[in-house]
Design an enzyme around this catalytic site. Sequence first.
Site, PDB file in Angstrom:
ATOM      1  N   GLY A  21      38.663  -0.067  26.781  1.00 40.95           N
ATOM      2  CA  GLY A  21      39.022  -0.685  25.508  1.00 40.95           C
ATOM      3  C   GLY A  21      38.570   0.116  24.305  1.00 40.95           C
ATOM      4  O   GLY A  21      39.008  -0.134  23.188  1.00 40.95           O
TER       5      GLY A  21
ATOM      6  N   GLY B 194      38.179  -1.123  19.278  1.00 43.72           N
ATOM      7  CA  GLY B 194      38.096   0.168  19.940  1.00 43.72           C
ATOM      8  C   GLY B 194      37.102   1.135  19.324  1.00 43.72           C
ATOM      9  O   GLY B 194      37.105   2.320  19.666  1.00 43.72           O
TER      10      GLY B 194
ATOM     11  N   ARG C 285      35.444   4.049  38.735  1.00 45.54           N
ATOM     12  CA  ARG C 285      34.338   3.137  39.032  1.00 45.54           C
ATOM     13  C   ARG C 285      34.736   2.122  40.094  1.00 45.54           C
ATOM     14  O   ARG C 285      35.896   2.069  40.511  1.00 45.54           O
ATOM     15  CB  ARG C 285      33.906   2.439  37.740  1.00 45.54           C
ATOM     16  CG  ARG C 285      35.077   1.822  37.010  1.00 45.54           C
ATOM     17  CD  ARG C 285      34.798   1.587  35.540  1.00 45.54           C
ATOM     18  NE  ARG C 285      34.822   2.807  34.755  1.00 45.54           N
ATOM     19  CZ  ARG C 285      34.184   2.960  33.596  1.00 45.54           C
ATOM     20  NH1 ARG C 285      33.503   1.962  33.079  1.00 45.54           N
ATOM     21  NH2 ARG C 285      34.231   4.097  32.938  1.00 45.54           N
TER      22      ARG C 285
ATOM     23  N   ASP D 118      32.312  -2.997  36.961  1.00 44.92           N
ATOM     24  CA  ASP D 118      33.034  -2.007  36.156  1.00 44.92           C
ATOM     25  C   ASP D 118      32.092  -0.987  35.530  1.00 44.92           C
ATOM     26  O   ASP D 118      32.563  -0.028  34.896  1.00 44.92           O
ATOM     27  CB  ASP D 118      33.861  -2.700  35.062  1.00 44.92           C
ATOM     28  CG  ASP D 118      33.028  -3.622  34.197  1.00 44.92           C
ATOM     29  OD1 ASP D 118      32.568  -4.648  34.710  1.00 44.92           O
ATOM     30  OD2 ASP D 118      32.831  -3.314  33.004  1.00 44.92           O
ATOM     31  N   ASN D 119      30.780  -1.140  35.730  1.00 45.98           N
ATOM     32  CA  ASN D 119      29.807  -0.165  35.231  1.00 45.98           C
ATOM     33  C   ASN D 119      29.150   0.609  36.370  1.00 45.98           C
ATOM     34  O   ASN D 119      28.089   1.214  36.180  1.00 45.98           O
ATOM     35  CB  ASN D 119      28.721  -0.858  34.402  1.00 45.98           C
ATOM     36  CG  ASN D 119      29.257  -1.418  33.100  1.00 45.98           C
ATOM     37  OD1 ASN D 119      30.258  -0.929  32.580  1.00 45.98           O
ATOM     38  ND2 ASN D 119      28.623  -2.447  32.577  1.00 45.98           N
TER      39      ASN D 119
END
Length: 646
Positions: free
Chosen positions: A142, A177, A241, A325-326
Amino acid sequence: ILLFCSHFSHFYCSKMGQTDPLFPVPMDPCSGSVSLPLERLPFNNTALRRLPVDDSEAAGSRTVPGACFSRIRTLQPLLRPTFVAVSASALALLGLSGREVLSAPLGPDYLSGSRLLPGSEPAAHCYSGHQFGLFAGQLGDGAALYLGEVEGPGGQGRWEIQVKGAGVTPYSRDGDGRKVLRSSIREFLCSEAMAALGIPSTRAAALVTSDLYVTRDPLNNGRRVRERCSTVLRVAPSFIRFGSFEIFLGRDEFSGLQGPSAGRHDVRAQLLDYVIESFYPSIQRRHSNRKERNTAFFREVAMRTAKLVAQWQSVGFCHGVLNTDNMSILGLTLDYGPFGFMDRFDPDFVCNASDRRGRYSYRAQPSVCRWNLARLAEALGSELHGAEAGAVLDDFMPAYEAFYLGNMRRKLGLLRREEAEDGELVSDLLRLMHNTGADFTNTFRLLSRVPWPAEGDRERSAVGAVVDAILDQCADIEELKVDNKPTMEDELAMILSMAQTNPVMFGMVADRPEVSQQLERMGRLKELLATDQAELREKQRDDWIHWVGRYRSARLARECDGASDPCAVREARLSAMNSTNPRVVLRNYIAQNAIQAAERGDFSEVSRHFKVPKTANIQYRPKVWTHLLIQCVFFIFMTIYIVDSH
């Protein structure tokens, strides 16, 4: 001879992690060519050729099915971008010189995504993820902009470069963003600090700020302030990831959400093939059976993750937001948000203010990483042998514990033997550090001063001096009272009342980890309230003398057993401890000082703190005299050559 000396100098210094004193501009030791200008970076954007790309020109946030990337056709330039700092070592991975980048007129524009680099193909990566345990559906880049992949100098791999904070993408949802100077400084400094500590990490090559402003609520108190838009140029072999594979998940029974490419097993197979062939080629070569190959890949990801979290634990690093997602598919530290290095040792340390239940606390990190690996296995689904994937997950915690104990042995200088009681020795040390409020980083540095076991008053006084130095940086009684105050007072009062009215129910509730931790805090607080500072310090000194005595007489003494050269063993111990235990970590106040100065327009603090982690470890590095010796040899040979030629 001249050519040989120059190449030897560059090769030697590059191996030792130093700048070549003869050729400070990064040089390819094979070709002898200096670094490339920004406009001539050798892009090879394999990911966009191998994986499905969304070419839609639709504006705004949207669901993106059947694609791993979305093209970004319009850049969103910053207003008057300017460099805050660059990392010469990270830029050198791309064949760039920090000095030349800083002097390039369009350097800030190119490296902030404000101007298109020749050969780059801007895009945003699509991924999903489990956030705080719940599936969140489509997430994606994002605020990050994939610029492309650059061939490293001398055939040293391919590096993906991306700009974090470059503007809106199809995955921005309601965001703008943009990233601000505050968070960008933290990511820049910590990425490079982790790399300097030898912990696998994405790299930060350049930090750029601008005269473009956005409003943020940094204290989460409803007061929004104007902050400068800033970017970080990030470098890694890949930013794929765990969540990249979760875009194929079907509808989640708890959240009701599904991945944007739910059921697209063909795209999942493409992504899996790309990752294994590109980043795990040895696994690709060893296995002809697809499921066996994929399971071997999953095992390797699990082992890299176990090793990574063991390294985090050994330096007191807390990631803060270990959502799926990390989590890097390559075993790298990824996405620096509310991270923190512990000051005083506390297994329940939480660095994320929004993590009120401590899901991502320091002590929870290994189990959370295993939980995230289980979600990755679910996302890979039929691509894996189910039973074998389960066995990989079963092996995770034993592998982590072995990596962790190995790290802790090196931190204590225990190199030659592995004793059964080493785990207990480490556990007792950490418990003592917690109970006395000892600083995690400083304590391990001080333990290198503990002398080897020997007779005589000199060694006993040296032990006392070490213990006194440790006590000097421990918490006083008032700090310990605050630290041990229960954080669930209302719930705890209700639970304690249950002990009288319903002992069976109390026993069941008290066994829950979060409740038992609170009861431990209450017990320690009760002891502290019944003592004073002098009595506490005397008890702490006795406890430390006892542990150091065990460490010396029951453990260090055995390190020399059977050694032909005990002096070499002792020197190896000191070298290992001083290279494993950093003198400096990126404590929160250090980053905050740099941020406050930068927000006043003074970027010198960022540069000053950026240089500190590189010397944080007392590792073997060529000293100044070594550089001078190399230069002298160079000039002697050059003089002989000139004289002889005449």
